[in-house]
Design a protein around this motif. Structure first.
Motif, PDB file in Angstrom:
ATOM      1  N   GLY A  29      -1.592   1.266  -7.668  1.00  0.00           N
ATOM      2  CA  GLY A  29      -0.754   2.469  -7.630  1.00  0.00           C
ATOM      3  C   GLY A  29      -0.211   2.824  -9.001  1.00  0.00           C
ATOM      4  N   TRP A  30       0.239   1.822  -9.743  1.00  0.00           N
ATOM      5  CA  TRP A  30       0.771   2.064 -11.084  1.00  0.00           C
ATOM      6  C   TRP A  30      -0.305   2.603 -12.019  1.00  0.00           C
ATOM      7  CZ3 TRP A  30       5.138   2.880 -13.375  1.00  0.00           C
ATOM      8  CH2 TRP A  30       5.210   2.813 -14.751  1.00  0.00           C
ATOM      9  N   ILE A  31      -1.488   2.040 -11.965  1.00  0.00           N
ATOM     10  CA  ILE A  31      -2.584   2.508 -12.824  1.00  0.00           C
ATOM     11  C   ILE A  31      -2.949   3.944 -12.480  1.00  0.00           C
ATOM     12  CG2 ILE A  31      -5.038   2.204 -13.355  1.00  0.00           C
ATOM     13  CD1 ILE A  31      -4.503  -0.872 -13.015  1.00  0.00           C
ATOM     14  N   ILE A  32      -3.107   4.240 -11.184  1.00  0.00           N
ATOM     15  CA  ILE A  32      -3.441   5.588 -10.773  1.00  0.00           C
ATOM     16  C   ILE A  32      -2.340   6.570 -11.149  1.00  0.00           C
ATOM     17  CG2 ILE A  32      -3.879   7.099  -8.767  1.00  0.00           C
ATOM     18  CD1 ILE A  32      -5.176   4.606  -7.444  1.00  0.00           C
ATOM     19  N   ALA A  33      -1.092   6.180 -10.925  1.00  0.00           N
ATOM     20  CA  ALA A  33       0.047   7.039 -11.275  1.00  0.00           C
ATOM     21  C   ALA A  33       0.049   7.328 -12.771  1.00  0.00           C
ATOM     22  CB  ALA A  33       1.357   6.381 -10.853  1.00  0.00           C
ATOM     23  N   GLN A  71      -6.563   5.440  -4.267  1.00  0.00           N
ATOM     24  CA  GLN A  71      -5.914   4.224  -3.751  1.00  0.00           C
ATOM     25  C   GLN A  71      -6.771   3.604  -2.644  1.00  0.00           C
ATOM     26  OE1 GLN A  71      -2.989   3.291  -5.117  1.00  0.00           O
ATOM     27  NE2 GLN A  71      -1.908   2.027  -3.669  1.00  0.00           N
ATOM     28  N   LEU A  72      -7.294   4.420  -1.745  1.00  0.00           N
ATOM     29  CA  LEU A  72      -8.127   3.905  -0.666  1.00  0.00           C
ATOM     30  C   LEU A  72      -9.436   3.323  -1.198  1.00  0.00           C
ATOM     31  CD1 LEU A  72      -7.571   6.652   2.058  1.00  0.00           C
ATOM     32  CD2 LEU A  72      -6.795   4.279   2.135  1.00  0.00           C
ATOM     33  N   LYS A  79       0.841  -1.206   0.000  1.00  0.00           N
ATOM     34  CA  LYS A  79       0.000   0.000   0.000  1.00  0.00           C
ATOM     35  C   LYS A  79       0.873   1.253   0.000  1.00  0.00           C
ATOM     36  CE  LYS A  79      -3.633  -2.332   2.502  1.00  0.00           C
ATOM     37  NZ  LYS A  79      -3.946  -2.728   3.850  1.00  0.00           N
ATOM     38  N   LEU A  80       1.908   1.234   0.828  1.00  0.00           N
ATOM     39  CA  LEU A  80       2.794   2.398   0.898  1.00  0.00           C
ATOM     40  C   LEU A  80       3.529   2.624  -0.416  1.00  0.00           C
ATOM     41  CD1 LEU A  80       4.309   2.070   4.488  1.00  0.00           C
ATOM     42  CD2 LEU A  80       2.416   3.524   3.711  1.00  0.00           C
ATOM     43  N   PHE A  81       4.004   1.545  -1.021  1.00  0.00           N
ATOM     44  CA  PHE A  81       4.711   1.697  -2.293  1.00  0.00           C
ATOM     45  C   PHE A  81       3.751   2.149  -3.389  1.00  0.00           C
ATOM     46  CE2 PHE A  81       7.070   0.425  -6.092  1.00  0.00           C
ATOM     47  CZ  PHE A  81       8.301   0.987  -5.805  1.00  0.00           C
ATOM     48  N   GLY A  82       2.514   1.668  -3.348  1.00  0.00           N
ATOM     49  CA  GLY A  82       1.506   2.129  -4.301  1.00  0.00           C
ATOM     50  C   GLY A  82       1.268   3.622  -4.178  1.00  0.00           C
ATOM     51  N   VAL A  83       1.198   4.114  -2.945  1.00  0.00           N
ATOM     52  CA  VAL A  83       1.034   5.553  -2.716  1.00  0.00           C
ATOM     53  C   VAL A  83       2.274   6.304  -3.199  1.00  0.00           C
ATOM     54  CG1 VAL A  83       0.864   7.328  -0.918  1.00  0.00           C
ATOM     55  CG2 VAL A  83      -0.620   5.328  -0.830  1.00  0.00           C
ATOM     56  N   ALA A  84       3.454   5.735  -2.972  1.00  0.00           N
ATOM     57  CA  ALA A  84       4.695   6.374  -3.425  1.00  0.00           C
ATOM     58  C   ALA A  84       4.720   6.500  -4.947  1.00  0.00           C
ATOM     59  CB  ALA A  84       5.904   5.595  -2.929  1.00  0.00           C
ATOM     60  N   LEU A  85       4.221   5.484  -5.651  1.00  0.00           N
ATOM     61  CA  LEU A  85       4.134   5.564  -7.118  1.00  0.00           C
ATOM     62  C   LEU A  85       3.245   6.732  -7.540  1.00  0.00           C
ATOM     63  CD1 LEU A  85       3.684   1.795  -8.065  1.00  0.00           C
ATOM     64  CD2 LEU A  85       5.671   3.223  -8.569  1.00  0.00           C
ATOM     65  N   VAL A  86       2.117   6.870  -6.864  1.00  0.00           N
ATOM     66  CA  VAL A  86       1.184   7.950  -7.178  1.00  0.00           C
ATOM     67  C   VAL A  86       1.822   9.308  -6.884  1.00  0.00           C
ATOM     68  CG1 VAL A  86      -1.037   8.981  -6.546  1.00  0.00           C
ATOM     69  CG2 VAL A  86      -0.853   6.505  -6.851  1.00  0.00           C
TER      70      VAL A  86
END
Length: 132
Positions: A123-127, A84-85, A52-59
């Motif tokens: 995260g990648w999709i959102i980013a 993300q949430l 989750k944290l890495f997904g947020v970092a990607l965004v």
């Protein structure tokens, strides 16, 4: 040179601020207590929370790279966090055959890995969406 360093510092501090807020919101959004479980050596909790944290970092990285101003970066960082949430809650549908919290509390590493990869994918999709 000092202008670049100042600009870097402001963006980095702002992004880390959003990241810390994201970390707090993620811990509030989950039924289980990640830090407590991780402290007890629960690897599934660490995998899930880390994803989750890495997904947020990607965004946040995408928001930083594509923003036109500091305010723009913070706004898009929070939009990405909210997305993300929301996708985290939707992931409950994917895993409807078992309780995520129960599986994490039982240190089910397969579920932890699934959630890790799901969070990174989201995260990648959102980013990527933040680039348009």
């Amino acid at each position: 040179m000092l202008d670049l360093l100042a600009n870097f510092s402001v963006y980095a501090l702002s992004a880390f601020g959003v990241f810390v807020i994201a970390m707090l919101l993620i811990t509030l959004a989950t039924k289980h207590k990640e830090f407590e479980l991780i402290g007890k050596g629960n690897q599934a909790a660490a995998l899930s929370f880390g994803g989750k944290l890495f997904g947020v970092a990607l965004v946040l990285g995408s928001a930083i790279a594509h923003s036109v101003s500091l305010v723009d970066m913070v706004i898009w960082g929070f939009i990405g966090l909210v997305a993300q949430l929301l996708f985290f809650y939707l992931s409950e549908l994917i895993t409807i055959r078992f309780s995520i919290s129960e599986a994490i509390e039982k240190d089910n590493k397969a579920v932890g890995i699934l959630l890790l990869l799901l969070s990174l994918s989201i995260g990648w999709i959102i980013a990527s969406c933040l680039t348009y």
